[in-house]
Design an enzyme around this catalytic site. Sequence first.
Site, PDB file in Angstrom:
ATOM      1  N   LYS A 173      11.246  -1.746   2.456  1.00 51.35           N
ATOM      2  CA  LYS A 173      10.470  -1.022   1.442  1.00 51.35           C
ATOM      3  C   LYS A 173      11.419  -0.362   0.424  1.00 51.35           C
ATOM      4  CE  LYS A 173       6.095  -1.764   2.406  1.00 51.35           C
ATOM      5  NZ  LYS A 173       5.240  -2.539   1.494  1.00 51.35           N
ATOM      6  N   TYR A 203      11.691  -2.292   8.490  1.00 52.25           N
ATOM      7  CA  TYR A 203      10.585  -2.003   7.573  1.00 52.25           C
ATOM      8  C   TYR A 203      11.040  -1.007   6.510  1.00 52.25           C
ATOM      9  CZ  TYR A 203       6.003  -0.340   5.911  1.00 52.25           C
ATOM     10  OH  TYR A 203       4.930   0.020   5.128  1.00 52.25           O
TER      11      TYR A 203
HETATM   12  N1  LIG Z   1      -1.290   1.563   6.645  1.00 53.83           N
HETATM   13  C1  LIG Z   1      -0.383   2.457   6.300  1.00 53.83           C
HETATM   14  O1  LIG Z   1      -0.348   3.594   6.826  1.00 53.83           O
HETATM   15  C2  LIG Z   1       0.618   2.141   5.224  1.00 53.83           C
HETATM   16  C3  LIG Z   1       1.519   3.156   4.843  1.00 53.83           C
HETATM   17  C4  LIG Z   1       2.447   2.894   3.838  1.00 53.83           C
HETATM   18  C5  LIG Z   1       2.461   1.653   3.226  1.00 53.83           C
HETATM   19  N2  LIG Z   1       1.596   0.676   3.626  1.00 53.83           N
HETATM   20  C6  LIG Z   1       1.678  -0.622   2.938  1.00 53.83           C
HETATM   21  O2  LIG Z   1       0.393  -1.008   2.504  1.00 53.83           O
HETATM   22  C7  LIG Z   1       0.300  -2.443   2.434  1.00 53.83           C
HETATM   23  C8  LIG Z   1      -0.954  -2.897   3.169  1.00 53.83           C
HETATM   24  O3  LIG Z   1      -0.833  -2.485   4.520  1.00 53.83           O
HETATM   25  P1  LIG Z   1      -2.067  -2.382   5.530  1.00 53.83           P
HETATM   26  O4  LIG Z   1      -1.916  -1.109   6.235  1.00 53.83           O
HETATM   27  O5  LIG Z   1      -3.328  -2.731   4.851  1.00 53.83           O
HETATM   28  O6  LIG Z   1      -1.629  -3.536   6.560  1.00 53.83           O
HETATM   29  P2  LIG Z   1      -2.462  -4.619   7.384  1.00 53.83           P
HETATM   30  O7  LIG Z   1      -3.827  -4.104   7.700  1.00 53.83           O
HETATM   31  O8  LIG Z   1      -1.558  -5.014   8.493  1.00 53.83           O
HETATM   32  O9  LIG Z   1      -2.633  -5.816   6.329  1.00 53.83           O
HETATM   33  C9  LIG Z   1      -1.507  -6.520   5.891  1.00 53.83           C
HETATM   34  C10 LIG Z   1      -1.957  -7.603   4.930  1.00 53.83           C
HETATM   35  O10 LIG Z   1      -0.789  -8.327   4.506  1.00 53.83           O
HETATM   36  C11 LIG Z   1      -1.069  -9.718   4.657  1.00 53.83           C
HETATM   37  N3  LIG Z   1       0.140 -10.513   4.849  1.00 53.83           N
HETATM   38  C12 LIG Z   1       1.078 -10.424   5.818  1.00 53.83           C
HETATM   39  N4  LIG Z   1       2.009 -11.392   5.659  1.00 53.83           N
HETATM   40  C13 LIG Z   1       1.651 -12.097   4.550  1.00 53.83           C
HETATM   41  C14 LIG Z   1       2.186 -13.216   3.882  1.00 53.83           C
HETATM   42  N5  LIG Z   1       3.294 -13.853   4.318  1.00 53.83           N
HETATM   43  N6  LIG Z   1       1.547 -13.674   2.777  1.00 53.83           N
HETATM   44  C15 LIG Z   1       0.427 -13.083   2.323  1.00 53.83           C
HETATM   45  N7  LIG Z   1      -0.157 -12.031   2.928  1.00 53.83           N
HETATM   46  C16 LIG Z   1       0.452 -11.555   4.037  1.00 53.83           C
HETATM   47  C17 LIG Z   1      -1.976  -9.784   5.877  1.00 53.83           C
HETATM   48  O11 LIG Z   1      -2.620 -11.044   5.910  1.00 53.83           O
HETATM   49  P3  LIG Z   1      -3.084 -11.778   7.288  1.00 53.83           P
HETATM   50  O12 LIG Z   1      -4.448 -11.224   7.608  1.00 53.83           O
HETATM   51  O13 LIG Z   1      -3.076 -13.215   6.954  1.00 53.83           O
HETATM   52  O14 LIG Z   1      -2.067 -11.419   8.342  1.00 53.83           O
HETATM   53  C18 LIG Z   1      -2.897  -8.623   5.570  1.00 53.83           C
HETATM   54  O15 LIG Z   1      -3.878  -8.986   4.625  1.00 53.83           O
HETATM   55  C19 LIG Z   1       1.601  -2.967   3.058  1.00 53.83           C
HETATM   56  O16 LIG Z   1       2.501  -3.339   2.037  1.00 53.83           O
HETATM   57  C20 LIG Z   1       2.141  -1.764   3.825  1.00 53.83           C
HETATM   58  O17 LIG Z   1       3.554  -1.798   3.955  1.00 53.83           O
HETATM   59  C21 LIG Z   1       0.682   0.893   4.607  1.00 53.83           C
END
Ligand SMILES: NC(=O)c1ccc[n+]([C@@H]2O[C@H](COP(=O)([O-])OP(=O)(O)OC[C@H]3O[C@@H](n4cnc5c(N)ncnc54)[C@H](OP(=O)(O)O)[C@@H]3O)[C@@H](O)[C@H]2O)c1
Length: 235
Positions: free
Chosen positions: A161, A157
Site C-alpha cells: 500500500k 500488505y
Molecule cells: N476493509 C478494510 O478495513 C480496508 C481498510 C483499508 C483499505 N482497504 C482497501 O479497500 C479495498 C477493498 O477492500 P475490501 O475490504 O472490500 O476487500 P474484499 O472484501 O476482500 O474485496 C476485495 C476485492 O478485490 C478483488 N480482487 C482481488 N484480487 C483481484 C484481482 N487480481 N483482480 C481483480 N480484482 C481482484 C476481489 O475479487 P474476487 O471476489 O474475485 O476475489 C474483491 O472484489 C482494498 O484495496 C483494500 O486494501 C480495506
Amino acid sequence: MSPRTYFITGSSRGIGLELVKQLAAKGNIVIASARNPDGAEQLQQLVDNKKVFAVKLDVQSEESVKAAVAKVNEISPDGIDVLINNSGIIAPKGSISTTTDPEVWGEIYQTNVVGVVRVTQQFLPVLRKKDTRQIIQISSDSASLELANRANLNAPYHCSKAGLNMFSRCLSHDLADEKFTCVCIHPGWVITDMGGSNADLTTEVSVSSMLKVFEKYTQKDNGWYGNWKGERMPW
Ligand SMILES: NC(=O)c1ccc[n+]([C@@H]2O[C@H](COP(=O)([O-])OP(=O)(O)OC[C@H]3O[C@@H](n4cnc5c(N)ncnc54)[C@H](OP(=O)(O)O)[C@@H]3O)[C@@H](O)[C@H]2O)c1
C-alpha cells in the site's frame, strides 16, 4: 453534481460492490469490473446494462485488462470520468517482515501495486477522452510510514500500500500538465472479508462518507492522501 461515468475494479464484494450500489443510486453510469462477474451474485442484481454494466477484469492479467478496455470503449465510446482502483488482497495474518516468504510478497505486490499500474496505464486513453480525469486509489492507513509505529502483522500488505501511494504520487506529477486529479483514500477499518467482522465501519457508512469526499475533489487535490472523512493523512 452532474452524472459521471465510473470504472471500478474489484466490484464483486466488499467496498467495491458498495461503491457500485451507491454511485448508481446517485444516477451515475457505473462500469463494475470483477474477476468473475457472472459468479458475483450481488453485483448481478445491480446490473441493468443501462446504468450499471459488469465487465470481466483480473488486474494480474495484461490480456484481461486489454479486453476490459475494449469492452469499456464499446459501452462508453466517450470515455470515463473516474477510475477507482479498489481491488486488493492481504497476506495471511502473521506475515511479518523477518520470515514471510518472498513469494508471498510477490503475490501481494502483483495485485496491489503492479495490477494497479497495469490498469491505470491501460485506462489512460479512456480517461483522456473526458475533462474530469480522476484516478482514485483505495489505499489504506497501512500505507503510511509515519503511522507505522508498532510491530505489524502484515508487512507485505503495508509495503504494497505504501508502494501504491508512491505510484499515485508519481502519477500526480506525471499527469499534472494534462489536468488529472490523482488521489489516495483510506476507507477506514471496514467490515468486509478483508476487514473482518470486528471492524469499525459498515461498507454503507464508509462508502457514503467517501462519496462526499469524492464529490469535492478538484484538480487542486492532485497528489492528495487522506481518509474517508476527508482529513489529510501523513505519508
Ligand atoms: N476493509 C478494510 O478495513 C480496508 C481498510 C483499508 C483499505 N482497504 C482497501 O479497500 C479495498 C477493498 O477492500 P475490501 O475490504 O472490500 O476487500 P474484499 O472484501 O476482500 O474485496 C476485495 C476485492 O478485490 C478483488 N480482487 C482481488 N484480487 C483481484 C484481482 N487480481 N483482480 C481483480 N480484482 C481482484 C476481489 O475479487 P474476487 O471476489 O474475485 O476475489 C474483491 O472484489 C482494498 O484495496 C483494500 O486494501 C480495506
